[in-house]
Structure formats: structure tokens, C-alpha cells
Design a protein around this motif. Structure first.
Motif, PDB file in Angstrom:
ATOM      1  N   ILE A 170       0.841  -1.201   0.000  1.00  0.00           N
ATOM      2  CA  ILE A 170       0.000   0.000   0.000  1.00  0.00           C
ATOM      3  C   ILE A 170       0.874   1.248   0.000  1.00  0.00           C
ATOM      4  CG2 ILE A 170      -1.698   1.323   1.316  1.00  0.00           C
ATOM      5  CD1 ILE A 170      -2.850  -1.315   2.294  1.00  0.00           C
ATOM      6  N   LYS A 171       1.966   1.212   0.792  1.00  0.00           N
ATOM      7  CA  LYS A 171       2.867   2.354   0.860  1.00  0.00           C
ATOM      8  C   LYS A 171       3.501   2.627  -0.504  1.00  0.00           C
ATOM      9  CE  LYS A 171       4.141   2.164   5.755  1.00  0.00           C
ATOM     10  NZ  LYS A 171       5.270   2.030   6.714  1.00  0.00           N
ATOM     11  N   LEU A 231       0.938   4.319  -2.641  1.00  0.00           N
ATOM     12  CA  LEU A 231       0.744   5.713  -2.219  1.00  0.00           C
ATOM     13  C   LEU A 231       1.899   6.595  -2.675  1.00  0.00           C
ATOM     14  CD1 LEU A 231      -0.649   5.239   1.422  1.00  0.00           C
ATOM     15  CD2 LEU A 231      -1.903   6.054  -0.593  1.00  0.00           C
ATOM     16  N   PHE A 232       3.122   6.060  -2.602  1.00  0.00           N
ATOM     17  CA  PHE A 232       4.282   6.827  -3.056  1.00  0.00           C
ATOM     18  C   PHE A 232       4.216   7.039  -4.566  1.00  0.00           C
ATOM     19  CE2 PHE A 232       8.760   7.242  -4.401  1.00  0.00           C
ATOM     20  CZ  PHE A 232       9.078   8.366  -3.657  1.00  0.00           C
ATOM     21  N   TYR A 268       1.907   9.823  -5.160  1.00  0.00           N
ATOM     22  CA  TYR A 268       2.594  11.089  -4.854  1.00  0.00           C
ATOM     23  C   TYR A 268       3.402  11.568  -6.050  1.00  0.00           C
ATOM     24  CZ  TYR A 268       6.497  13.852  -2.867  1.00  0.00           C
ATOM     25  OH  TYR A 268       7.446  14.800  -2.615  1.00  0.00           O
ATOM     26  N   CYS A 321       8.573  10.523   2.100  1.00  0.00           N
ATOM     27  CA  CYS A 321       9.489   9.378   1.997  1.00  0.00           C
ATOM     28  C   CYS A 321       9.646   8.658   3.330  1.00  0.00           C
ATOM     29  CB  CYS A 321      10.851   9.842   1.491  1.00  0.00           C
ATOM     30  SG  CYS A 321      10.861  10.351  -0.230  1.00  0.00           S
ATOM     31  N   PHE A 344       7.486   8.139   5.666  1.00  0.00           N
ATOM     32  CA  PHE A 344       6.354   7.281   6.023  1.00  0.00           C
ATOM     33  C   PHE A 344       5.966   6.299   4.919  1.00  0.00           C
ATOM     34  CE2 PHE A 344       5.784  10.963   8.845  1.00  0.00           C
ATOM     35  CZ  PHE A 344       5.725  10.300  10.068  1.00  0.00           C
ATOM     36  N   LEU A 345       6.441   6.526   3.692  1.00  0.00           N
ATOM     37  CA  LEU A 345       6.037   5.654   2.590  1.00  0.00           C
ATOM     38  C   LEU A 345       7.172   4.844   1.975  1.00  0.00           C
ATOM     39  CD1 LEU A 345       3.533   7.947   0.630  1.00  0.00           C
ATOM     40  CD2 LEU A 345       3.047   6.292   2.441  1.00  0.00           C
ATOM     41  N   VAL A 346       8.441   5.261   2.217  1.00  0.00           N
ATOM     42  CA  VAL A 346       9.575   4.591   1.559  1.00  0.00           C
ATOM     43  C   VAL A 346      10.585   4.054   2.563  1.00  0.00           C
ATOM     44  CG1 VAL A 346      11.486   4.873  -0.071  1.00  0.00           C
ATOM     45  CG2 VAL A 346       9.311   6.041  -0.493  1.00  0.00           C
ATOM     46  N   ASP A 358      12.647   2.672   5.853  1.00  0.00           N
ATOM     47  CA  ASP A 358      12.311   1.748   6.927  1.00  0.00           C
ATOM     48  C   ASP A 358      12.314   2.509   8.254  1.00  0.00           C
ATOM     49  OD1 ASP A 358      15.008   1.932   7.896  1.00  0.00           O
ATOM     50  OD2 ASP A 358      15.600   0.443   6.395  1.00  0.00           O
ATOM     51  N   SER A 359      11.862   1.844   9.282  1.00  0.00           N
ATOM     52  CA  SER A 359      11.661   2.516  10.571  1.00  0.00           C
ATOM     53  C   SER A 359      12.960   2.772  11.337  1.00  0.00           C
ATOM     54  CB  SER A 359      10.718   1.683  11.446  1.00  0.00           C
ATOM     55  OG  SER A 359      11.249   0.379  11.639  1.00  0.00           O
ATOM     56  N   ARG A 373      14.129   6.426  12.208  1.00  0.00           N
ATOM     57  CA  ARG A 373      13.062   7.329  11.758  1.00  0.00           C
ATOM     58  C   ARG A 373      12.899   8.526  12.682  1.00  0.00           C
ATOM     59  NH1 ARG A 373       7.635   4.604  10.099  1.00  0.00           N
ATOM     60  NH2 ARG A 373       8.890   4.340   8.202  1.00  0.00           N
TER      61      ARG A 373
END
Length: 525
Positions: A2-3, A6-7, A10, A273, A275-277, A279-280, A283
């Protein structure tokens, strides 16, 4: 999954906005009157014909020419620093020659800014109405008080501010090249230098000490800090750079508010980027850096505004400033640019609150008159007016004014005929800049085609900046290409990226074609 979708959305949104506006710009530039060879002088027309013949010969012998160009570029690339420094020294000498031989005052806001910077006691009315120029005027006055004698003539005072403009412009070139090298690579940085050098280093706007050119220096410095933020790993270094970026953004905002769009684009892209690309891992640290830039700007802007208001020698009357709605109203009338009648009627109201109501009523009435289709037609024409001209509509603002001194000799007359507002040969200069502008737009077109396939983080940020800049000029006062100057640090690198990558692709396929041809020849033998 989904991310990723969404990207992709964008990126598509950026393209949806940039494609129609950009191709309107390209169409307007190609059909511009400045490209009409019938308007140029006879010597330039002969030169154009000769250039066409030379280019035809080059095309016939394109392989040999390409080899010579490739070898020459390789040498320049190997000594890029020396080449840039020497060519900028030459540029500075030419700029000084131009300024010494023109030395002419300008009207419109430029004249007001310089006059008030020389004598702040007469600036209360202008600055109270236009507080957006307070920081620039105060800065100019500080330099004037520090370096110039009070007994200096008006002619030399203008010359001083024009030299300040040239110094800021030339330094911005160095910082922009450094930033672009970090964004892309050395080849794109060199191409950026070539394009900027041809398009703007010798612009007539070196005569105009005003925010259009003045803002390029802090914007370029800001880009350096943003690119270093991506490269540096040490946390304290990142916080220091974030703080420097915030302060520089506040200076950009104080000089020309709409120029901070490039920082807004950086913040938006970083958060998207994140939140959508990305990794955590790490962050929270990355978001904290972005917040430091955003919130640091808010704080720095408040402090800079308070300091400027407190220490400026200009007395400011409250509640006389033109509201932002006034510029939105002007941007809805005529060709979308300056409207003398609207400004005159607005200033008669004296108070900002009354001006705001008047402007809002005017906006509402104008939108009702246009309707949906009419408004889209108006925006289409306005986009073309905003971006068509490579001379950035030099001479449209203000009226021709007499130089401080009479011309001495044909050389000085020739320079004045090219560079003064209303000069007899300004069309020659406009034609040359228009050709370079169209070549720059072709480079941006190539970068648009690359964006969907090979776009990196900075190509997104720069395209998002252009989208923001185009939308801003569509919504507020525009109508002429002068307002594009503030976005050259985004436009030129994209043009350079497109040309550099395109040339490398042609070279690659040409080399492959030669290899295939050699193999076929060997097989036949």
C-alpha cells in the motif's frame, strides 16, 4: 504494498501538475516575440545566418566534432575548479565593464529600495506600505553606511549597490554548483554552470539591486546546507546544519517570501518518503532533523523580524501594509500582473483591514465574472505570460531613465543600447537569452521523461519546487517572467540533469552502434 502505491500516487500528482504547466511554458517560449529574427539588428541577423551555416557543417562532420567536444569537455572536467574560477573572473570583469558603462538609475520598486537605503528618513511611507522589503532595505543601508561615504554622489551610490548585486549573484553560482554536485554528480554540476552562465550571469538584472537577484545567494547557501544534511552522519553536525538551514530560510523569507518554496518542497518530500519509503530504523532521528528545520525557521523568522523592526532606521507606520489578498486580486486581472488602478484604489483606503475587504470583494467579483471555464482560460494565458521570456521581461517594469553621465564613445553607446531599459538593441540581447531559455526548457523536458524512470530524491524536490512556484505565480501577482528568477536554483539544475543524462545516453548508444557496425564489418570480411 500500500505504501508503494501511495508513493507512486505522490509522484503521479507531481507529474499531473508539472506536465501541463511546463508544456504551456515551452509553447509560450517558442512562440515568443523575442525569438523573432526580424526584430534583431542587422549585425546579429548576419551572425545568426553564419551560425546556422556553421552548425550545418558541424552536423555533416558530427563524429569529428563530437570527438573534439568530448576531448575538450574531458579536459574541463579534469580541471573543473580551475575552469570555473577563471571563467567567473572573466565574467566578473565583463559585469564590471557593463555596470561602469551603464550606471543608470531604475524606476519601480528598485528605485524606491535604493533611494530609501541611501536615505532611510524618507522611507516611512514606502516601507509601511511594502514591509516585505524592510529587511532588504535595512541590509542595503547597513552596507552603505559601512562602506560608502555620506558625501558620495547618487551615481556612485547606485554603482555600489549594483556591485553588491553582482557579488551576491556570482557567489550564488559557486554555492549552487557545489549543491548540484552533491544532488547529482560533477557532470550535472558542470552543465548547471554552463547553462546558468549563459542564461543569467550577464543578465541586465545585474543593474537592479532588488530581491529577485538578491535572494539567489541565501537560496544557494540553503541548498548547500540541505545537501550536506543528507551526507553527514554525525548527529551534532546534522543539528548544526539544520539550525543553519533554518536561519538561512528565515533570511530567504525576509528577502523574498515566495522563494522558500524550495525548502517547503524538501520538508514535504522528506516526510512523504519517511512514512512511505524509508524503513523505521532511525526514523525518529530523521523526523527530528526535519522538525528542527521547520520549527527552527519559525523561531528564526520571528527573531529576525523583531531585530529588523527594532534596529531599522526607518519609521514604520502600522496598519498601512498591503495585504496578501491585494496581490491575489491583482493576479486575477489583466494579464495576471501588476495593476496600477487596483493598487491606487487600494492605497486610497489607508488601512490594511479596509484594503483586505476591498481585495476580497474584488476577488469574489472577478471569479464570478470568469466562471470555471473562463478562469481556466485565464490561468492558461497567465502561465504563458509568467514563464515565456528568457530575458525575464527586462524593461517591462518601469520606464526608461537617463544615465547619470553622458556616453563617451561608440563602445559605451553599444553597451547602453543593449542593457538600458528602452535601449535600441535590447531585442538582440532578448533574442540570445530566449534561445538559451528554450534550450534550458528542452533540458527540463528531457528531465521530465527521466523523472518517471530514473528520478532520485532531489529531482522530486526540484520538480515539486517548480510546481509550487508555478502555482504561487498563478494565484498571486505574476504576468511576467521576472518572478521566475527566484526559482532558477531549481530550474537550471533540472535542465542540466536532462541535458547531461541525455548526452550520456546518446554517447552510449552511439558507442554501441559503432561496436555493432565493427562486428558486422568483420563478419562480412
Amino acid at each position: 504494498m500500500i505504501k508503494a502505491k501511495l508513493f507512486k500516487i505522490y509522484q503521479v500528482i507531481i507529474q499531473i501538475f508539472i506536465y501541463p504547466t511546463f508544456f504551456l511554458t515551452l509553447y509560450a517560449a517558442i512562440r515568443s516575440d523575442q525569438l523573432n529574427p526580424a526584430t534583431v539588428s542587422h549585425p546579429l541577423f548576419v551572425l545568426i545566418l553564419c551560425m546556422i551555416v556553421v552548425l550545418s557543417i558541424f552536423w555533416i562532420h558530427r563524429r569529428t566534432v563530437w570527438q573534439v567536444v568530448h576531448v575538450s569537455y574531458t579536459k574541463v572536467r579534469e580541471h573543473a575548479g580551475i575552469f570555473i574560477c577563471l571563467s567567473m573572473i572573466l565574467a566578473a570583469l565583463i559585469q564590471v565593464i557593463i555596470l561602469l558603462n551603464t550606471n543608470t538609475p531604475l524606476g519601480w520598486d528598485v528605485g524606491s529600495v535604493v533611494t530609501v537605503a541611501i536615505d532611510p528618513s524618507i522611507g516611512s511611507n514606502y516601507v509601511s506600505i511594502n514591509p516585505n522589503n524592510l529587511f532588504l532595505i535595512s541590509f542595503y543601508h547597513s552596507l552603505y553606511a559601512l562602506f560608502v561615504s555620506p558625501a558620495t554622489s547618487t551615481a556612485n551610490a547606485w554603482l555600489f549597490f549594483q556591485f553588491v548585486t553582482v557579488i551576491g549573484l556570482d557567489l550564488s553560482v559557486f554555492f549552487l554548483i557545489y549543491a548540484v554536485k552533491s544532488m547529482f554528480n560533477l557532470d550535472v554540476a558542470l552543465m548547471t554552470y554552463f547553462i546558468f552562465y549563459a542564461l543569467f550571469v550577464f543578465t541586465p538584472y545585474i543593474q537592479a539591486p532588488y530581491s529577485d537577484v538578491a535572494v539567489l545567494f541565501p537560496v544557494s547557501l540553503t541548498l548547500v546546507c540541505l545537501t550536506l544534511l543528507d551526507k553527514k552522519q554525525h548527529l551534532l553536525t546534522k543539528f548544526a546544519l539544520a539550525f543553519a538551514t533554518a536561519v538561512l530560510t528565515a533570511i530567504v523569507f525576509a528577502t523574498k517570501p515566495s522563494a522558500i518554496i524550495i525548502v517547503i518542497a524538501w520538508i514535504i518530500d522528506k516526510l512523504v518518503c519517511e512514512f512511505l519509503v524509508n524503513d523505521s530504523t532511525g526514523r525518529s532521528q530523521r523526523i527530528l532533523i526535519v522538525l528542527c528545520v521547520a520549527l527552527g525557521f519559525v523561531g528564526a523568522n520571528r527573531i529576525l523580524s523583531d531585530v529588523t523592526t527594532t534596529y531599522t532606521p526607518i519609521k514604520i507606520e502600522k496598519n498601512q501594509a498591503l495585504p496578501w489578498q491585494h496581490f491575489a486580486y491583482m493576479g486575477l486581472t489583466g494579464n495576471g500582473g501588476y495593476n496600477d488602478k487596483i493598487k491606487g484604489d487600494t492605497l486610497k483606503l489607508k488601512e490594511t483591514a479596509k484594503m483586505r475587504i476591498y481585495s476580497l470583494n474584488g476577488i469574489s467579483r472577478r471569479l464570478h465574472e470568469l466562471g470555471i471555464v473562463g478562469y481556466l482560460q485565464f490561468l492558461t494565458a497567465k502561465q504563458m505570460n509568467n514563464t515565456a521570456r528568457g530575458d525575464f521581461t527586462w524593461g517591462v517594469d518601469g520606464i526608461p531613465l537617463q544615465p547619470f553621465r553622458k556616453a563617451k564613445g561608440s563602445f559605451q553607446n553599444r553597451i547602453r543600447s543593449l542593457y538600458l531599459v528602452g535601449g535600441s538593441h535590447t531585442s538582440d540581447l532578448s533574442f540570445c537569452f530566449q534561445v538559451i531559455w528554450i534550450l534550458s526548457l528542452i533540458g527540463i523536458m528531457l528531465s521530465l521523461f527521466l523523472f518517471s524512470r530514473d528520478g532520485n530524491e532531489w529531482s522530486r524536490i526540484l520538480f515539486l519546487t517548480i510546481v509550487g512556484g508555478f502555482l504561487y505565480l498563478l494565484l498571486f501577482e505574476g504576468g511576467r517572467s521576472r518572478y521566475l528568477i527566484q526559482y532558477l536554483p531549481a530550474l537550471v539544475p533540472l535542465a542540466a540533469w536532462g541535458w547531461s543524462t541525455g548526452i550520456q545516453a546518446v554517447e552510449k548508444y552511439s558507442h554501441k552502434g559503432q561496436q555493432i557496425g565493427s562486428q558486422i564489418e568483420k563478419t562480412n570480411n
